[in-house]
Design a protein around this motif. Structure first.
Motif, PDB file in Angstrom:
ATOM      1  N   SER A   1      -2.372  -2.943  -5.108  1.00  0.00           N
ATOM      2  CA  SER A   1      -1.705  -1.791  -4.501  1.00  0.00           C
ATOM      3  C   SER A   1      -2.569  -0.547  -4.583  1.00  0.00           C
ATOM      4  CB  SER A   1      -0.363  -1.522  -5.196  1.00  0.00           C
ATOM      5  OG  SER A   1      -0.547  -0.766  -6.371  1.00  0.00           O
ATOM      6  N   ARG A   2      -2.115   0.495  -3.895  1.00  0.00           N
ATOM      7  CA  ARG A   2      -2.663   1.824  -4.064  1.00  0.00           C
ATOM      8  C   ARG A   2      -2.268   2.344  -5.448  1.00  0.00           C
ATOM      9  NH1 ARG A   2      -6.844   2.384  -0.766  1.00  0.00           N
ATOM     10  NH2 ARG A   2      -6.358   2.670   1.444  1.00  0.00           N
TER      11      ARG A   2
ATOM     12  N   HIS B   1      -6.849  -0.856   4.855  1.00  0.00           N
ATOM     13  CA  HIS B   1      -7.995  -1.480   4.190  1.00  0.00           C
ATOM     14  C   HIS B   1      -7.563  -2.572   3.212  1.00  0.00           C
ATOM     15  CE1 HIS B   1     -10.973   2.077   5.009  1.00  0.00           C
ATOM     16  NE2 HIS B   1     -10.601   1.433   6.091  1.00  0.00           N
TER      17      HIS B   1
ATOM     18  N   ALA C   1      -1.372   0.165   3.889  1.00  0.00           N
ATOM     19  CA  ALA C   1      -2.771   0.534   3.684  1.00  0.00           C
ATOM     20  C   ALA C   1      -3.627  -0.453   4.462  1.00  0.00           C
ATOM     21  CB  ALA C   1      -3.128   0.514   2.197  1.00  0.00           C
TER      22      ALA C   1
ATOM     23  N   ASP D   1      -8.654  13.648  -4.935  1.00  0.00           N
ATOM     24  CA  ASP D   1      -8.855  12.253  -5.335  1.00  0.00           C
ATOM     25  C   ASP D   1      -7.968  11.889  -6.527  1.00  0.00           C
ATOM     26  OD1 ASP D   1      -9.958   9.719  -5.083  1.00  0.00           O
ATOM     27  OD2 ASP D   1     -11.699  10.174  -6.346  1.00  0.00           O
TER      28      ASP D   1
ATOM     29  N   ASP E   1     -11.983   1.835  -2.625  1.00  0.00           N
ATOM     30  CA  ASP E   1     -11.528   1.461  -1.292  1.00  0.00           C
ATOM     31  C   ASP E   1     -12.669   0.915  -0.436  1.00  0.00           C
ATOM     32  OD1 ASP E   1      -9.175   1.910   0.821  1.00  0.00           O
ATOM     33  OD2 ASP E   1     -11.038   2.588   1.759  1.00  0.00           O
TER      34      ASP E   1
ATOM     35  N   PHE F   1      -6.289   5.480  -2.935  1.00  0.00           N
ATOM     36  CA  PHE F   1      -6.521   6.052  -1.604  1.00  0.00           C
ATOM     37  C   PHE F   1      -7.559   7.150  -1.755  1.00  0.00           C
ATOM     38  CE2 PHE F   1      -5.073   9.165   1.727  1.00  0.00           C
ATOM     39  CZ  PHE F   1      -5.595   8.445   2.798  1.00  0.00           C
TER      40      PHE F   1
ATOM     41  N   HIS G   1      -8.691   9.532   0.047  1.00  0.00           N
ATOM     42  CA  HIS G   1      -8.515  10.845   0.666  1.00  0.00           C
ATOM     43  C   HIS G   1      -7.309  11.601   0.114  1.00  0.00           C
ATOM     44  CE1 HIS G   1     -11.621   9.522   3.357  1.00  0.00           C
ATOM     45  NE2 HIS G   1     -10.884   8.502   3.773  1.00  0.00           N
ATOM     46  N   ALA G   2      -6.745  11.124  -0.977  1.00  0.00           N
ATOM     47  CA  ALA G   2      -5.656  11.854  -1.622  1.00  0.00           C
ATOM     48  C   ALA G   2      -6.184  13.188  -2.152  1.00  0.00           C
ATOM     49  CB  ALA G   2      -5.072  11.027  -2.764  1.00  0.00           C
TER      50      ALA G   2
ATOM     51  N   GLY H   1       0.796  -1.224   0.000  1.00  0.00           N
ATOM     52  CA  GLY H   1       0.000   0.000   0.000  1.00  0.00           C
ATOM     53  C   GLY H   1       0.822   1.264   0.000  1.00  0.00           C
TER      54      GLY H   1
ATOM     55  N   GLN I   1      -5.490   9.908  -6.857  1.00  0.00           N
ATOM     56  CA  GLN I   1      -5.137   8.506  -7.101  1.00  0.00           C
ATOM     57  C   GLN I   1      -6.184   7.802  -7.966  1.00  0.00           C
ATOM     58  OE1 GLN I   1      -3.731   5.884  -4.098  1.00  0.00           O
ATOM     59  NE2 GLN I   1      -2.142   7.262  -3.371  1.00  0.00           N
ATOM     60  N   THR I   2      -7.443   8.194  -7.814  1.00  0.00           N
ATOM     61  CA  THR I   2      -8.475   7.617  -8.684  1.00  0.00           C
ATOM     62  C   THR I   2      -8.256   8.033 -10.130  1.00  0.00           C
ATOM     63  OG1 THR I   2     -10.105   7.503  -6.901  1.00  0.00           O
ATOM     64  CG2 THR I   2     -10.950   7.522  -9.149  1.00  0.00           C
TER      65      THR I   2
END
Length: 370
Positions: free
Chosen positions: A265-266, A198, A196, A293, A313, A287, A289-290, A191, A295-296
């Motif tokens: 992975s993240r 979760h 991570a 957002d 997540d 993640f 809360h990056a 993670g 990372q999405t």
């Protein structure tokens, strides 16, 4: 030619810079690094053998107006210090990779007529890079979608540079290091540098099912703070521990990635670049809360290119998550297709592409400090 690289705050800013430094050094150029005195760069850069100069820099907390005053004062002071340092180093070009420390370094360069190049690793441009893009000769990005945020007419998509230790590690060496049989299917779970929770919980929930796969070996990097909790939750026997390796942190990620067949992975910029450079099929869990957002957005680019699957997540631990893991482990054709798509991204060439841009910027700007 003399090049100053600058960045700080996270390894995501530092590792691409070190990858660029490797290429520039191979081409006969001299590289220096400007970072913060206590950030991760103060450890990683000297380890890489580069001259390191520290400057104070701080962020701004909008809920505390006094932080703006102190932050501006630090930047002004560090800008003056950087100008004096430049008089000694006589750089031909400065490259900023993000983090507040890159602001005074680039401002000093601009004031002396030294060309500035900015590199953005993520799909959403960070605050420091947005600011510097107004002053840069060229802005280089990993994702084309982030070009819109750059206030610069010259934008180049180079990808995110990856260090040679990742690109050149062999599967054989990685499997020997980890004790993974050549004919086993290896799942790597991690993670990022901090882990991570979760993701850990989601994969632990598949414990019995995964251990029932006799050909499967799992390397699970939990994050330092999560290791004990994950070990307790798994409650592996000594025999099972040979097939499910737990570690809090892994500083030899090049060999570890080279050994893997599948990754969970993240979707941080460095992780994605390394996964892509190694062309490893992946299930990405951004993640949530990056900042913005991002990372999405990062992950979606790889999913759209056919390189990866993506799982929100909040769906970790659900049957949908388990189905995606099974799909990756069971479908060899899918893995082959993902690997081919990742290779087509040519992430392994990103450092060389960025080096070309930096050298061209220096040539256009000339050595301003005489």
């Amino acid at each position: 030619m003399r090049v100053i690289l600058s960045g700080g705050g996270t390894a995501g800013h530092i590792n691409p810079a070190l990858a660029l430094a490797e290429v520039l050094a191979e081409r006969g150029h001299e590289v220096f690094f400007a970072g913060t005195p206590h950030g991760v760069e103060s450890r990683l850069v000297p380890q890489a053998g580069l001259p390191f100069k520290a400057f104070e820099a701080g962020g701004f907390d909008r809920s505390h107006p006094s932080s703006l005053v102190s932050g501006v004062a630090k930047i002004a002071r560090s800008t003056r210090q950087a100008k004096r340092w430049f008089a000694e180093v006589r750089p031909d070009v400065v490259v900023g990779f993000g983090g507040y420390v890159s602001i005074p370094v680039a401002r000093a360069a601009e004031s002396l007529g030294i060309p500035v190049v900015v590199h953005e690793q993520n799909s959403v441009m960070g605050m420091a890079n947005k600011y510097l893009s107004k002053r840069a000769q060229t802005v280089c990005v990993t994702y084309g979608c982030s070009a819109d945020a750059a206030s610069c007419p010259a934008v180049c998509v180079t990808g995110n540079p990856v260090r040679r230790s990742v690109i050149e590690s062999s599967r054989e060496a990685g499997r020997a290091m980890l004790g993974i049989p050549d004919d086993a299917l290896m799942l790597l779970v991690f993670g990022g540098s901090l882990g991570a929770r979760h993701i850990n919980e989601g994969i632990v929930g598949m414990r019995d099912e995964l251990l029932a796969r006799e050909d499967l070996r799992i390397v699970h990097i939990t994050g330092p703070k999560e290791l004990d909790a994950v070990r307790e939750a798994l409650a592996l026997t000594p025999e099972q521990e040979e097939r499910w390796q737990l570690m809090g942190y892994q500083d030899r990620m090049g060999e570890t990635l080279a050994a893997a067949d599948v990754i969970i992975s993240r979707a941080g910029a460095t992780s994605l670049a390394e996964i892509s450079a190694r062309a490893i099929p992946a299930l990405l869990v951004p993640f949530p809360h990056a900042t913005e957002d991002h990372q999405t957005t990062n992950a979606r680019a790889w999913v759209d290119a056919g390189c990866a699957l993506m799982m929100p997540d909040d769906e970790l631990g659900t049957e949908a998550f388990r189905d995606q893991v099974r799909r990756l482990l069971d479908d060899g054709d899918l893995r082959a297709s993902m690997a081919a798509a990742a290779r087509s991204q040519k992430t392994a060439d990103a450092a060389a592409k960025l080096a070309d841009v930096v050298i061209a910027a220096a040539a256009r700007g000339g050595a301003a400090v005489q």
